[in-house]
Design an enzyme around this catalytic site. Structure first.
Site, mmCIF file in Angstrom:
data_model
loop_
_atom_site.group_PDB
_atom_site.id
_atom_site.type_symbol
_atom_site.label_atom_id
_atom_site.label_comp_id
_atom_site.label_asym_id
_atom_site.label_seq_id
_atom_site.Cartn_x
_atom_site.Cartn_y
_atom_site.Cartn_z
ATOM 1 N N TYR A 144 25.231 36.243 41.684
ATOM 2 C CA TYR A 144 25.483 37.671 41.943
ATOM 3 C C TYR A 144 26.773 37.947 42.242
ATOM 4 O O TYR A 144 27.418 37.140 43.008
ATOM 5 C CB TYR A 144 24.368 37.951 43.105
ATOM 6 C CG TYR A 144 24.642 39.283 43.374
ATOM 7 C CD1 TYR A 144 23.723 40.323 42.929
ATOM 8 C CD2 TYR A 144 25.592 39.904 44.262
ATOM 9 C CE1 TYR A 144 24.103 41.718 43.320
ATOM 10 C CE2 TYR A 144 25.705 41.164 44.971
ATOM 11 C CZ TYR A 144 24.734 41.942 44.418
ATOM 12 O OH TYR A 144 24.977 43.298 44.822
ATOM 13 N N GLU A 232 29.037 46.193 40.385
ATOM 14 C CA GLU A 232 27.910 45.177 40.573
ATOM 15 C C GLU A 232 27.501 44.455 39.418
ATOM 16 O O GLU A 232 27.187 45.120 38.424
ATOM 17 C CB GLU A 232 26.802 45.818 41.360
ATOM 18 C CG GLU A 232 25.652 44.916 41.760
ATOM 19 C CD GLU A 232 24.457 45.582 42.224
ATOM 20 O OE1 GLU A 232 23.940 46.453 41.831
ATOM 21 O OE2 GLU A 232 23.983 45.135 43.458
#
Ligand code: GDP
Ligand code: MN
Length: 422
Positions: A144, A232
């Site tokens: 992530y 993101e």
């Protein structure tokens, strides 16, 4: 595409709740395929991909771009995350499918034009007008990565985690220590040391460390150069050939930078936005759609918040936040009223105006004019106070409209709730 996590990690102060609030308000949101193209231009590794809007285009893309691929990833393009675990209203499970190349047309056909519902779309879902076909890289590990703006350090912060994928929110809740946060000095820029810390947080198993550091620096540079408010990548992944690749992309941009990021701002896709907010933005109104039943027209953000609170206090739920501003024109008031009355869910409208710079008679004329243009199907409660209040009240009275007048904020909220839920 996991905004839930960021909301937990980074302080956000907007207190109005509701499904549409999950949008990044006044921040441009672009599709994954557009984000991938932009990242690629900035030296970030992304899978090869093509966005298509019909089955015919998909067939052509397979021939032209992926003649030798055995499998492809078919990704629904909507401006919301959680697609992997989403469900289409037609029953198809999953907004992201990895399929054999000969099945791509079939699955694309089942996605295109259909409504995908995910954790982030709300129950009404979002329409899939394009699917993104990507080469299927063999991902050996999913991590992530995100960059956003942090209030506490008043600058960019890079968040990384060695575990990524579709349920990052749960992980963040259970194992908060696994999340690495590296604030960046926006004046100094990202240092090798900063980037190395981010890579440590990712803890890649096979990806080359120095190349990974370079990727992190490129990502930061993209964030700053293109005025992002959020970048993101979930998952940022490792491939068998030791590369980091961005296998998903969620990019938001600061609306205040629209003037210098013109190419990016042409990518705005209003078909994915709350139509009420699109109309409000056109009329230059400060409007946020919510999912309650009482439409609010208020001047001043503070008064608008207080009005919403007091509606709640009396057992109602606001349908929106609307600040018509300090010097709204009659035309804007008409537009505001149209937006409120066009909303099927609105069962009553509460007009709460404290006339200062904004004059009560202007608001009153706006309401009367709007009522002439749209059929008023719901009760309207009006509380006017301040500059030109008597003129305002007279205009309303002489209009012959059936209005419920209120003396103060409490009275107004009570009457609106009663009118809406009777
Ligand atoms: P989201 O659910 O909206 O965040 O959509 P993603 O783009 O993250 O896709 C969901 C999941 O599909 C990812 O977490 C990956 O596990 C998988 N996925 C997405 N793209 C690829 C790819 O190119 N290759 C492989 N092998 N898996 C992928
Ligand atoms: Mn994702």
């Amino acid at each position: 595409m996991v905004r839930g996590l960021l909301n937990k990690l980074v302080s956000r102060s907007l207190s109005v709740a509701g499904k549409w609030q999950h949008h990044q308000l006044r921040r441009l949101n672009i599709h994954e395929y557009q984000g991938a193209e932009l990242m690629s231009k900035h030296g970030i590794n992304v899978p090869r991909g093509v966005a298509v809007s019909s089955v015919e285009e998909a067939s052509k893309a397979i021939k032209d771009v992926f003649p030798n691929e055995k499998e492809l990833v078919v990704k629904s393009q909507i401006l919301a995350g959680g697609r992997g675990l989403g469900t289409f209203k037609n029953g198809l499970k999953g907004g992201v499918h990895i399929v054999k190349t000969e099945q791509v047309e079939d699955i694309a056909g089942k996605m295109l034009g259909q409504i995908l519902v995910t954790k982030q779309t709300g129950p009404q879902g979002k329409i899939v007008s394009k699917v993104y076909l990507c080469e299927k890289l063999s991902l050996v590990n999913e991590m992530y990565f995100a960059i956003t703006l942090d209030r506490k350090t008043a600058g960019p912060i890079i968040i990384s985690c060695s575990k990524g994928g579709t349920s990052i929110e749960d992980l963040a809740e259970k194992y908060p220590d696994m999340i690495a946060k590296v604030p960046i000095d926006v004046f100094e820029g990202i240092t090798d040391d900063d980037a190395a810390k981010v890579v440590d947080g990712l803890a890649p198993k096979v990806a080359d460390r120095n190349k990974s550091i370079e990727q992190v620096k490129n990502l930061y540079k993209l964030f700053v150069d293109r005025d992002c408010t959020l970048l993101e990548i979930n998952p940022i992944a490792e491939t068998a050939d030791n590369q980091l690749v961005a296998a998903d992309a969620k990019l938001n941009f600061d609306d205040n930078a629209a003037y210098r990021q013109k190419d990016i701002f042409t990518l705005r896709d209003t078909t994915q936005e709350d139509p009420r907010e699109v109309a409000a933005a056109k009329a230059d109104l400060n409007y946020i759609g919510l999912d309650g039943e009482i439409g609010c027209m208020v001047n001043g953000a503070g008064l608008a918040m207080a009005t919403m609170d007091i509606i709640k206090l009396h057992g109602g739920t606001p349908a929106n936040f609307l600040d018509v501003g300090g010097n709204a024109s009659e035309g804007q008031v008409v537009e505001a009223f149209k937006i409120l009355t066009a909303d099927d869910k609105v069962k009553a409208i509460l007009v709460n105006i404290f006339g200062g710079i904004m004059k009560c008679d202007v608001i009153a004329s706006g309401i009367v004019n709007a009522a002439k243009q749209v059929a008023l199907k719901v009760p309207v409660v009006v509380r006017l106070e301040g500059t030109n209040v008597d003129q305002g009240k007279r205009i309303l009275k002489e209009s012959g409209m059936t209005l419920i007048t209120a003396e103060d904020l409490d009275d107004a909220a009570q009457k609106a709730v009663k009118a809406a839920y009777k």
